[in-house]
Design an enzyme around this catalytic site. Structure first.
Site, mmCIF file in Angstrom:
data_model
loop_
_atom_site.group_PDB
_atom_site.id
_atom_site.type_symbol
_atom_site.label_atom_id
_atom_site.label_comp_id
_atom_site.label_asym_id
_atom_site.label_seq_id
_atom_site.Cartn_x
_atom_site.Cartn_y
_atom_site.Cartn_z
ATOM 1 N N THR A 239 -1.693 8.886 2.125
ATOM 2 C CA THR A 239 -1.703 7.446 2.359
ATOM 3 C C THR A 239 -2.412 7.180 3.686
ATOM 4 O O THR A 239 -2.594 8.083 4.499
ATOM 5 C CB THR A 239 -0.272 6.882 2.422
ATOM 6 O OG1 THR A 239 0.421 7.514 3.513
ATOM 7 C CG2 THR A 239 0.479 7.133 1.131
ATOM 8 N N SER B 116 0.840 -1.200 0.000
ATOM 9 C CA SER B 116 0.000 0.000 0.000
ATOM 10 C C SER B 116 0.876 1.252 0.000
ATOM 11 O O SER B 116 2.083 1.186 0.210
ATOM 12 C CB SER B 116 -0.913 0.022 1.234
ATOM 13 O OG SER B 116 -0.140 0.071 2.420
ATOM 14 N N LYS C 87 12.003 8.039 14.222
ATOM 15 C CA LYS C 87 12.312 8.500 12.869
ATOM 16 C C LYS C 87 13.641 9.252 12.827
ATOM 17 O O LYS C 87 14.364 9.202 11.825
ATOM 18 C CB LYS C 87 11.169 9.369 12.340
ATOM 19 C CG LYS C 87 9.881 8.595 12.064
ATOM 20 C CD LYS C 87 10.087 7.518 11.006
ATOM 21 C CE LYS C 87 8.769 6.903 10.554
ATOM 22 N NZ LYS C 87 8.961 5.858 9.499
ATOM 23 N N SER D 21 10.870 10.718 8.507
ATOM 24 C CA SER D 21 9.750 11.658 8.484
ATOM 25 C C SER D 21 10.296 13.025 8.845
ATOM 26 O O SER D 21 11.300 13.134 9.565
ATOM 27 C CB SER D 21 8.679 11.249 9.490
ATOM 28 O OG SER D 21 7.754 12.300 9.732
ATOM 29 N N ASP E 174 5.900 -9.865 9.179
ATOM 30 C CA ASP E 174 5.682 -8.874 10.222
ATOM 31 C C ASP E 174 7.054 -8.320 10.573
ATOM 32 O O ASP E 174 7.890 -9.022 11.155
ATOM 33 C CB ASP E 174 5.028 -9.533 11.443
ATOM 34 C CG ASP E 174 4.826 -8.565 12.605
ATOM 35 O OD1 ASP E 174 5.279 -7.404 12.516
ATOM 36 O OD2 ASP E 174 4.221 -8.973 13.605
ATOM 37 N N PHE F 123 1.652 12.681 3.550
ATOM 38 C CA PHE F 123 1.375 12.084 2.247
ATOM 39 C C PHE F 123 -0.016 11.475 2.236
ATOM 40 O O PHE F 123 -0.543 11.070 3.279
ATOM 41 C CB PHE F 123 2.431 11.028 1.899
ATOM 42 C CG PHE F 123 3.584 11.597 1.112
ATOM 43 C CD1 PHE F 123 3.854 11.153 -0.166
ATOM 44 C CD2 PHE F 123 4.375 12.598 1.646
ATOM 45 C CE1 PHE F 123 4.904 11.688 -0.908
ATOM 46 C CE2 PHE F 123 5.424 13.145 0.930
ATOM 47 C CZ PHE F 123 5.684 12.693 -0.355
ATOM 48 N N ASP G 188 4.990 -7.632 3.249
ATOM 49 C CA ASP G 188 3.915 -6.933 3.937
ATOM 50 C C ASP G 188 3.170 -7.943 4.798
ATOM 51 O O ASP G 188 3.380 -9.154 4.687
ATOM 52 C CB ASP G 188 2.952 -6.272 2.939
ATOM 53 C CG ASP G 188 2.416 -4.940 3.465
ATOM 54 O OD1 ASP G 188 2.125 -4.869 4.682
ATOM 55 O OD2 ASP G 188 2.275 -3.992 2.681
ATOM 56 N N TYR H 78 7.444 8.761 18.186
ATOM 57 C CA TYR H 78 7.565 8.670 16.726
ATOM 58 C C TYR H 78 8.753 9.485 16.229
ATOM 59 O O TYR H 78 9.544 9.021 15.406
ATOM 60 C CB TYR H 78 6.265 9.169 16.097
ATOM 61 C CG TYR H 78 6.205 9.085 14.595
ATOM 62 C CD1 TYR H 78 6.057 7.865 13.949
ATOM 63 C CD2 TYR H 78 6.266 10.237 13.805
ATOM 64 C CE1 TYR H 78 5.976 7.781 12.569
ATOM 65 C CE2 TYR H 78 6.182 10.169 12.428
ATOM 66 C CZ TYR H 78 6.044 8.944 11.809
ATOM 67 O OH TYR H 78 5.967 8.865 10.439
#
Length: 255
Positions: free
Chosen positions: A196, A15, A165, A148, A59, A194, A36, A161
């Site tokens: 997504t 995805s 990142k 990110s 995973d 983005f 995935d 997060y």
């Protein structure tokens, strides 16, 4: 590196940015292997790509699962030349809240999902790449990771997060130096917002609010725009050991 007939593994290729990258590189003649979750669309994507593309359920937070999937890729296709790692994610939680400190397990979970899982993929991918015969330029492989812009100016609630990142961005130069003698390059892309996941279905009003600080364009990035940069990195041997922001000039505000 010319991707024609090269084996490319895309972690998170079922995805979003991973899927777009798989489609782009397959369109340029690469043989694509998608990693995935078994519950995702990876198998359907591989079938749609054709050209010998394969799906390997994985995973990434399970070290044995990741190792088995990459071994299956090499057993199936004979080698591994390019790795694009887009799998990851995050949730918002402040360092402390009215309920008390952030549970340490929540911090660890995000670091495991993003940073530790990426490094685990990298070490295994690099090992397989090290066995390749170098091309005419001495190159054996290319690794492209996903950070990110939160790594540089994370918003309120993104402490775990952002830390994870930032770690991915911080690995780029050191890992490139580790692997340079083998002809393996390491690069990182740091996207902004983005189109997504959950953001894909957001209203124009929500998108406008979230991207108001961008210079241009004032919109969410498109998955294919990530794929174009990943392709350029693979193609250009002078791109190594750094993180490229893909953000339309956006800098995250505190919230």
């Amino acid at each position: 590196m010319d991707v024609v007939r090269k084996v490319v593994v895309v972690a998170g290729g079922g995805s979003g940015m991973g899927r777009a990258t798989a489609q782009t590189l397959a369109g340029h003649g690469a043989v694509v292997a998608i990693l995935d979750l078994p519950s995702g669309a990876g198998e359907k994507v591989a079938v749609a790509l054709g050209g010998g593309a394969t799906f390997h359920p994985c995973d990434i937070t399970d070290a044995e699962s990741a190792e088995a999937a990459l071994t299956a890729v090499v057993d199936t296709h004979g080698s591994l030349h390019v790795a694009v790692n887009t799998a990851g994610g995050g949730v918002s939680r402040r360092t402390i809240s009215k309920d008390g400190p952030m549970p340490l397990a929540d911090f660890r979970r995000l670091v495991e999902l993003n940073l530790v899982a990426t490094f685990n993929l990298n070490r295994l991918q690099a090992w397989h790449m090290s066995k390749n015969e170098p091309d005419e330029g001495g190159e054996r492989g290319v690794i492209v990771n996903t950070s990110s812009i939160a790594a540089f100016e994370g918003q309120i609630g993104q402490v775990a997060y952002s830390a994870a990142k930032a770690g991915i961005a911080g690995m780029s130069l050191t890992m490139a130096r580790d692997l340079g003698g083998l002809g393996i390059r390491v690069m990182t892309i740091a996207p902004s917002l983005f189109a997504t996941g959950l953001l894909k279905g957001a209203s124009p009003e929500v998108i406008a609010t979230l991207t108001k600080d961008a210079a241009f364009p004032k919109r969410a990035g498109l998955p294919e725009e990530f794929a174009w940069l990943a392709e350029a990195i693979v193609r250009n041997p002078m791109l190594n050991g750094q993180t490229i922001r893909l953000d339309g000039g956006q800098r995250f505000a505190p919230r």
